[in-house]
Motif scaffolding. Structure first.
Motif, PDB file in Angstrom:
ATOM      1  N   VAL A  79       0.868  -1.175   0.000  1.00  0.00           N
ATOM      2  CA  VAL A  79       0.000   0.000   0.000  1.00  0.00           C
ATOM      3  C   VAL A  79       0.907   1.227   0.000  1.00  0.00           C
ATOM      4  CG1 VAL A  79      -1.646   1.382   1.311  1.00  0.00           C
ATOM      5  CG2 VAL A  79      -1.942  -1.088   1.148  1.00  0.00           C
ATOM      6  N   SER A  80       0.652   2.139  -0.922  1.00  0.00           N
ATOM      7  CA  SER A  80       1.479   3.342  -1.042  1.00  0.00           C
ATOM      8  C   SER A  80       0.641   4.583  -0.763  1.00  0.00           C
ATOM      9  CB  SER A  80       2.074   3.438  -2.445  1.00  0.00           C
ATOM     10  OG  SER A  80       2.880   2.315  -2.732  1.00  0.00           O
ATOM     11  N   LEU A  81       1.324   5.624  -0.345  1.00  0.00           N
ATOM     12  CA  LEU A  81       0.669   6.911  -0.112  1.00  0.00           C
ATOM     13  C   LEU A  81       1.464   7.974  -0.858  1.00  0.00           C
ATOM     14  CD1 LEU A  81      -1.632   8.349   1.491  1.00  0.00           C
ATOM     15  CD2 LEU A  81       0.123   8.916   3.200  1.00  0.00           C
ATOM     16  N   GLN A  82       0.861   8.502  -1.912  1.00  0.00           N
ATOM     17  CA  GLN A  82       1.472   9.581  -2.671  1.00  0.00           C
ATOM     18  C   GLN A  82       1.059  10.906  -2.036  1.00  0.00           C
ATOM     19  OE1 GLN A  82       3.618   9.528  -5.378  1.00  0.00           O
ATOM     20  NE2 GLN A  82       3.739  11.747  -5.106  1.00  0.00           N
ATOM     21  N   MET A  83       2.042  11.693  -1.628  1.00  0.00           N
ATOM     22  CA  MET A  83       1.772  12.962  -0.953  1.00  0.00           C
ATOM     23  C   MET A  83       2.342  14.103  -1.783  1.00  0.00           C
ATOM     24  SD  MET A  83       2.524  11.923   3.012  1.00  0.00           S
ATOM     25  CE  MET A  83       4.296  11.818   2.768  1.00  0.00           C
ATOM     26  N   ASN A  84       1.488  14.979  -2.219  1.00  0.00           N
ATOM     27  CA  ASN A  84       1.888  16.135  -3.018  1.00  0.00           C
ATOM     28  C   ASN A  84       1.597  17.427  -2.265  1.00  0.00           C
ATOM     29  OD1 ASN A  84       2.516  14.361  -5.171  1.00  0.00           O
ATOM     30  ND2 ASN A  84       0.400  14.469  -5.923  1.00  0.00           N
ATOM     31  N   SER A  85       2.189  18.514  -2.733  1.00  0.00           N
ATOM     32  CA  SER A  85       1.970  19.841  -2.137  1.00  0.00           C
ATOM     33  C   SER A  85       2.156  19.808  -0.627  1.00  0.00           C
ATOM     34  CB  SER A  85       0.565  20.347  -2.489  1.00  0.00           C
ATOM     35  OG  SER A  85       0.385  20.417  -3.881  1.00  0.00           O
ATOM     36  N   LEU A  86       3.243  19.220  -0.211  1.00  0.00           N
ATOM     37  CA  LEU A  86       3.478  19.042   1.225  1.00  0.00           C
ATOM     38  C   LEU A  86       3.677  20.383   1.922  1.00  0.00           C
ATOM     39  CD1 LEU A  86       5.671  15.864   1.034  1.00  0.00           C
ATOM     40  CD2 LEU A  86       3.533  16.074   2.308  1.00  0.00           C
ATOM     41  N   GLU A  87       3.188  20.424   3.154  1.00  0.00           N
ATOM     42  CA  GLU A  87       3.252  21.620   3.990  1.00  0.00           C
ATOM     43  C   GLU A  87       4.012  21.286   5.258  1.00  0.00           C
ATOM     44  OE1 GLU A  87      -0.892  22.139   4.626  1.00  0.00           O
ATOM     45  OE2 GLU A  87      -1.311  22.795   2.567  1.00  0.00           O
ATOM     46  N   SER A  88       4.499  22.312   5.941  1.00  0.00           N
ATOM     47  CA  SER A  88       5.250  22.067   7.172  1.00  0.00           C
ATOM     48  C   SER A  88       4.407  21.311   8.194  1.00  0.00           C
ATOM     49  CB  SER A  88       5.740  23.388   7.768  1.00  0.00           C
ATOM     50  OG  SER A  88       4.648  24.255   8.017  1.00  0.00           O
ATOM     51  N   GLU A  89       3.092  21.526   8.150  1.00  0.00           N
ATOM     52  CA  GLU A  89       2.196  20.829   9.085  1.00  0.00           C
ATOM     53  C   GLU A  89       2.119  19.326   8.831  1.00  0.00           C
ATOM     54  OE1 GLU A  89       1.302  25.071   8.941  1.00  0.00           O
ATOM     55  OE2 GLU A  89       1.404  23.540   7.350  1.00  0.00           O
ATOM     56  N   ASP A  90       2.633  18.879   7.700  1.00  0.00           N
ATOM     57  CA  ASP A  90       2.641  17.459   7.395  1.00  0.00           C
ATOM     58  C   ASP A  90       3.826  16.735   8.021  1.00  0.00           C
ATOM     59  OD1 ASP A  90       1.554  18.414   4.135  1.00  0.00           O
ATOM     60  OD2 ASP A  90       0.307  17.497   5.704  1.00  0.00           O
ATOM     61  N   THR A  91       4.723  17.479   8.640  1.00  0.00           N
ATOM     62  CA  THR A  91       5.867  16.867   9.306  1.00  0.00           C
ATOM     63  C   THR A  91       5.386  15.963  10.430  1.00  0.00           C
ATOM     64  OG1 THR A  91       7.380  18.674   8.774  1.00  0.00           O
ATOM     65  CG2 THR A  91       7.916  17.325  10.691  1.00  0.00           C
ATOM     66  N   ALA A  92       5.791  14.692  10.382  1.00  0.00           N
ATOM     67  CA  ALA A  92       5.332  13.713  11.359  1.00  0.00           C
ATOM     68  C   ALA A  92       6.009  12.379  11.076  1.00  0.00           C
ATOM     69  CB  ALA A  92       3.818  13.546  11.282  1.00  0.00           C
ATOM     70  N   ILE A  93       5.834  11.461  11.994  1.00  0.00           N
ATOM     71  CA  ILE A  93       6.154  10.059  11.714  1.00  0.00           C
ATOM     72  C   ILE A  93       4.888   9.440  11.139  1.00  0.00           C
ATOM     73  CG2 ILE A  93       6.886   7.853  12.647  1.00  0.00           C
ATOM     74  CD1 ILE A  93       8.294   9.375  14.880  1.00  0.00           C
ATOM     75  N   TYR A  94       5.020   8.797  10.004  1.00  0.00           N
ATOM     76  CA  TYR A  94       3.887   8.157   9.330  1.00  0.00           C
ATOM     77  C   TYR A  94       3.946   6.657   9.578  1.00  0.00           C
ATOM     78  CZ  TYR A  94       2.615  12.500   7.053  1.00  0.00           C
ATOM     79  OH  TYR A  94       2.187  13.784   6.813  1.00  0.00           O
ATOM     80  N   TYR A  95       2.813   6.128  10.013  1.00  0.00           N
ATOM     81  CA  TYR A  95       2.700   4.722  10.348  1.00  0.00           C
ATOM     82  C   TYR A  95       1.689   4.028   9.444  1.00  0.00           C
ATOM     83  CZ  TYR A  95       4.921   6.051  14.789  1.00  0.00           C
ATOM     84  OH  TYR A  95       5.771   6.529  15.756  1.00  0.00           O
ATOM     85  N   CYS A  96       2.012   2.827   9.098  1.00  0.00           N
ATOM     86  CA  CYS A  96       1.078   1.961   8.389  1.00  0.00           C
ATOM     87  C   CYS A  96       0.416   1.054   9.425  1.00  0.00           C
ATOM     88  CB  CYS A  96       1.881   1.137   7.376  1.00  0.00           C
ATOM     89  SG  CYS A  96       0.953  -0.032   6.420  1.00  0.00           S
ATOM     90  N   GLY A  97      -0.883   0.893   9.313  1.00  0.00           N
ATOM     91  CA  GLY A  97      -1.615   0.029  10.223  1.00  0.00           C
ATOM     92  C   GLY A  97      -2.541  -0.895   9.458  1.00  0.00           C
ATOM     93  N   ALA A  98      -2.812  -2.059  10.014  1.00  0.00           N
ATOM     94  CA  ALA A  98      -3.703  -3.020   9.365  1.00  0.00           C
ATOM     95  C   ALA A  98      -4.697  -3.582  10.366  1.00  0.00           C
ATOM     96  CB  ALA A  98      -2.897  -4.154   8.733  1.00  0.00           C
TER      97      ALA A  98
END
Length: 124
Positions: A79-98
């Motif tokens: 599973v992929s997540l394409q992230m465009n137009s990133l903003e400073s507020e998007d700064t984080a640790i991203y986790y995959c969950g199932a």
């Protein structure tokens, strides 16, 4: 049983793009719904996007504002997540969950399984 491994995080400038990947180690990947969550410093973990086991239904948090797109490839257990137009507020640790597949629309609580996370940093 499933194991999740995220990759693709990194440092990007405001307005840039990143594509995160979550690879699952399981022989029954299609029986799991998968979601992305994120946790910024000092904040609670929050939902980003999800996709059902068959890859047909997707959901997004409002703040993604059509900037993010989730993709699923059951042949590659990914599973992929394409992230465009990133903003400073998007700064984080991203986790995959199932979680074991649930009827579409079922609210995501805490997933049954988590990956280790990948850091995304957006600089201005």
């Amino acid at each position: 049983q499933i194991q999740l491994v995220e990759s693709g995080g990194g440092l990007v400038q405001t307005g840039g793009s990143l594509r995160l990947s979550c690879v699952a180690k399981t022989i029954t990947f299609e029986t799991f719904d998968v979601a992305w969550f994120r946790q910024a410093p000092g904040k609670e973990r929050e939902f980003v996007s999800s996709v059902t086991g068959n890859g047909i239904e997707t959901d997004y948090a409002d703040y993604t504002k059509d900037r993010f797109t989730i993709f699923r490839d059951n042949a590659k257990n990914t599973v992929s997540l394409q992230m465009n137009s990133l903003e400073s507020e998007d700064t984080a640790i991203y986790y995959c969950g199932a979680r074991y597949s649930a009827p579409y629309g079922t609210t995501w609580g805490s997933p049954d399984y988590w990956g280790q996370g990948t850091q995304v940093t957006v600089s201005s």
